[in-house]
Design a protein around this motif. Structure first.
Motif, PDB file in Angstrom:
ATOM      1  N   HIS A  62      -9.431  49.818   9.172  1.00 33.76           N
ATOM      2  CA  HIS A  62      -8.165  49.531   9.881  1.00 33.76           C
ATOM      3  C   HIS A  62      -7.665  48.280   9.624  1.00 33.76           C
ATOM      4  O   HIS A  62      -8.244  47.457   8.673  1.00 33.76           O
ATOM      5  CB  HIS A  62      -8.438  49.599  11.622  1.00 33.76           C
ATOM      6  CG  HIS A  62      -9.316  48.584  12.084  1.00 33.76           C
ATOM      7  ND1 HIS A  62     -10.529  48.419  11.690  1.00 33.76           N
ATOM      8  CD2 HIS A  62      -9.086  47.509  12.702  1.00 33.76           C
ATOM      9  CE1 HIS A  62     -11.164  47.136  12.409  1.00 33.76           C
ATOM     10  NE2 HIS A  62     -10.194  46.884  13.001  1.00 33.76           N
ATOM     11  N   HIS A  64      -6.494  45.470  10.817  1.00 38.65           N
ATOM     12  CA  HIS A  64      -6.957  44.127  11.645  1.00 38.65           C
ATOM     13  C   HIS A  64      -7.293  42.927  10.305  1.00 38.65           C
ATOM     14  O   HIS A  64      -7.791  43.350   9.671  1.00 38.65           O
ATOM     15  CB  HIS A  64      -7.737  44.161  12.776  1.00 38.65           C
ATOM     16  CG  HIS A  64      -7.178  44.735  13.957  1.00 38.65           C
ATOM     17  ND1 HIS A  64      -7.962  45.178  14.844  1.00 38.65           N
ATOM     18  CD2 HIS A  64      -5.934  44.579  14.379  1.00 38.65           C
ATOM     19  CE1 HIS A  64      -7.324  45.543  15.990  1.00 38.65           C
ATOM     20  NE2 HIS A  64      -6.067  45.335  15.551  1.00 38.65           N
ATOM     21  N   ASP A  66      -9.425  40.634  10.566  1.00 42.83           N
ATOM     22  CA  ASP A  66     -10.735  40.458  10.061  1.00 42.83           C
ATOM     23  C   ASP A  66     -11.633  41.665   9.360  1.00 42.83           C
ATOM     24  O   ASP A  66     -12.679  41.512   9.083  1.00 42.83           O
ATOM     25  CB  ASP A  66     -11.543  40.334  11.300  1.00 42.83           C
ATOM     26  CG  ASP A  66     -11.512  41.027  12.544  1.00 42.83           C
ATOM     27  OD1 ASP A  66     -10.489  41.769  12.395  1.00 42.83           O
ATOM     28  OD2 ASP A  66     -12.403  41.262  13.366  1.00 42.83           O
ATOM     29  N   HIS A  67     -10.563  42.457   8.879  1.00 42.69           N
ATOM     30  CA  HIS A  67     -11.148  43.791   8.052  1.00 42.69           C
ATOM     31  C   HIS A  67     -10.179  43.714   6.732  1.00 42.69           C
ATOM     32  O   HIS A  67     -10.906  44.053   5.637  1.00 42.69           O
ATOM     33  CB  HIS A  67     -10.895  45.103   8.682  1.00 42.69           C
ATOM     34  CG  HIS A  67     -11.746  45.037   9.985  1.00 42.69           C
ATOM     35  ND1 HIS A  67     -13.169  45.732  10.152  1.00 42.69           N
ATOM     36  CD2 HIS A  67     -11.851  44.394  10.986  1.00 42.69           C
ATOM     37  CE1 HIS A  67     -13.671  45.392  11.144  1.00 42.69           C
ATOM     38  NE2 HIS A  67     -13.033  44.643  11.838  1.00 42.69           N
ATOM     39  N   HIS A 136      -8.633  52.063  18.548  1.00 46.54           N
ATOM     40  CA  HIS A 136      -8.600  50.536  18.241  1.00 46.54           C
ATOM     41  C   HIS A 136      -7.482  49.984  17.616  1.00 46.54           C
ATOM     42  O   HIS A 136      -6.937  49.157  18.070  1.00 46.54           O
ATOM     43  CB  HIS A 136     -10.200  50.164  17.655  1.00 46.54           C
ATOM     44  CG  HIS A 136     -10.180  48.566  17.461  1.00 46.54           C
ATOM     45  ND1 HIS A 136     -10.522  47.926  18.275  1.00 46.54           N
ATOM     46  CD2 HIS A 136     -10.121  48.079  16.135  1.00 46.54           C
ATOM     47  CE1 HIS A 136     -10.430  46.684  17.768  1.00 46.54           C
ATOM     48  NE2 HIS A 136     -10.256  46.803  16.533  1.00 46.54           N
ATOM     49  N   ASP A 155     -14.529  49.292  14.259  1.00 46.01           N
ATOM     50  CA  ASP A 155     -14.488  48.454  15.712  1.00 46.01           C
ATOM     51  C   ASP A 155     -14.503  49.490  16.890  1.00 46.01           C
ATOM     52  O   ASP A 155     -14.061  49.147  17.748  1.00 46.01           O
ATOM     53  CB  ASP A 155     -13.284  47.673  15.646  1.00 46.01           C
ATOM     54  CG  ASP A 155     -13.583  46.526  14.835  1.00 46.01           C
ATOM     55  OD1 ASP A 155     -14.495  46.315  14.085  1.00 46.01           O
ATOM     56  OD2 ASP A 155     -12.773  45.353  14.954  1.00 46.01           O
TER      57      ASP A 155
HETATM   58 ZN   LIG Z   1     -10.282  45.400  14.745  1.00 44.93          ZN
END
Ligand SMILES: [Zn+2]
Length: 225
Positions: A62, A64, A66-67, A136, A155
């Motif tokens: 996804h 976000h 932190d990915h 998410h 997540d």
């Molecule tokens: Zn996430």
């Protein structure tokens, strides 16, 4: 960066103790699943070399931060012969399209790299099958390793202490619920992932969970499902 061998074909790379990426071994080298936060490109490439192969493609669960945080760093280090694969809706969000009403929680940092491939459910990425798991984020996907039914759930679940669905506040890792867009879709996806009967579950945040069926059932029950 901490390296953990979770299966003969999957190595978990953990940054700052709580953010995971994965090296998935294929005949031509590695698929890197997720990239952790920004500034990790050198470490991720180094971890692949240490594990004996090159990164051939980058697929993210996804959008976000932190990915996808090191996607741009990897692009400048590896060049555009290493394609970036991102779920369709999250790629459109990063392209500036308004794909859902209301505000999107979680971090969506600016991304210079345009994903080369927009992933849809049922697509194959080497041995991995793309599984829709929205909630998410609008486009969130999971990856099922068809060789041994290891499921990379991004997540949708976390696993600090015990498995938890990211649709509700969980003290051991509150960030996941805070960043979740649609709590009921997230729970629906948690159920759909459980129904795949994975042999092993690996997550974006937390350790791998072996034979995760019962832990997923309990997580779904605690999540209101
Ligand atoms: Zn996430």
């Amino acid at each position: 960066m901490q390296t953990t061998t979770v299966t003969p074909t999957i190595t978990q790379l953990t940054r700052v103790h709580f953010v995971n990426a994965f090296l998935v071994r294929e005949e031509d080298g590695f698929t890197l699943v997720d990239t952790t936060t920004s500034g990790a490109a050198d470490d991720l490439v180094g971890a692949a070399k240490a594990a004996g192969a090159e990164i051939q493609r980058i697929a993210v669960t996804h959008g976000h931060g932190d990915h996808i945080g090191s996607v741009d760093g990897l692009r400048s280090k590896l060049g555009d012969s290493v394609p970036v694969l991102m779920p369709e809706l999250d790629a459109r969000i990063h392209a500036g399209e308004k794909v859902v009403e209301g505000k999107l929680p979680g971090s969506w940092p600016k991304l210079e790299t345009r994903p080369d491939v927009r992933l849809a459910a049922g697509d194959r990425v080497g041995s991995l099958e793309v599984i829709a798991s929205p909630g998410h984020t609008p486009g969130h996907v999971s990856f099922l390793d068809t060789r041994d039914r290891t499921l990379i759930v991004g997540d949708t679940y976390t696993s600090f202490g015990k498995a938890a669905v990211s649709n509700h506040f969980y003290l051991r890792f509150p960030l996941a619920a805070m960043a979740t867009w649609d709590k009921s879709k997230d729970l629906e996806s948690a159920r759909a992932l459980r129904a795949l009967d994975p042999a092993l579950m690996v997550v974006g945040h937390g350790p791998a969970v072996a034979a995760p069926g019962a832990a997923m059932d309990q997580a779904i029950a605690r999540a209101g499902g």
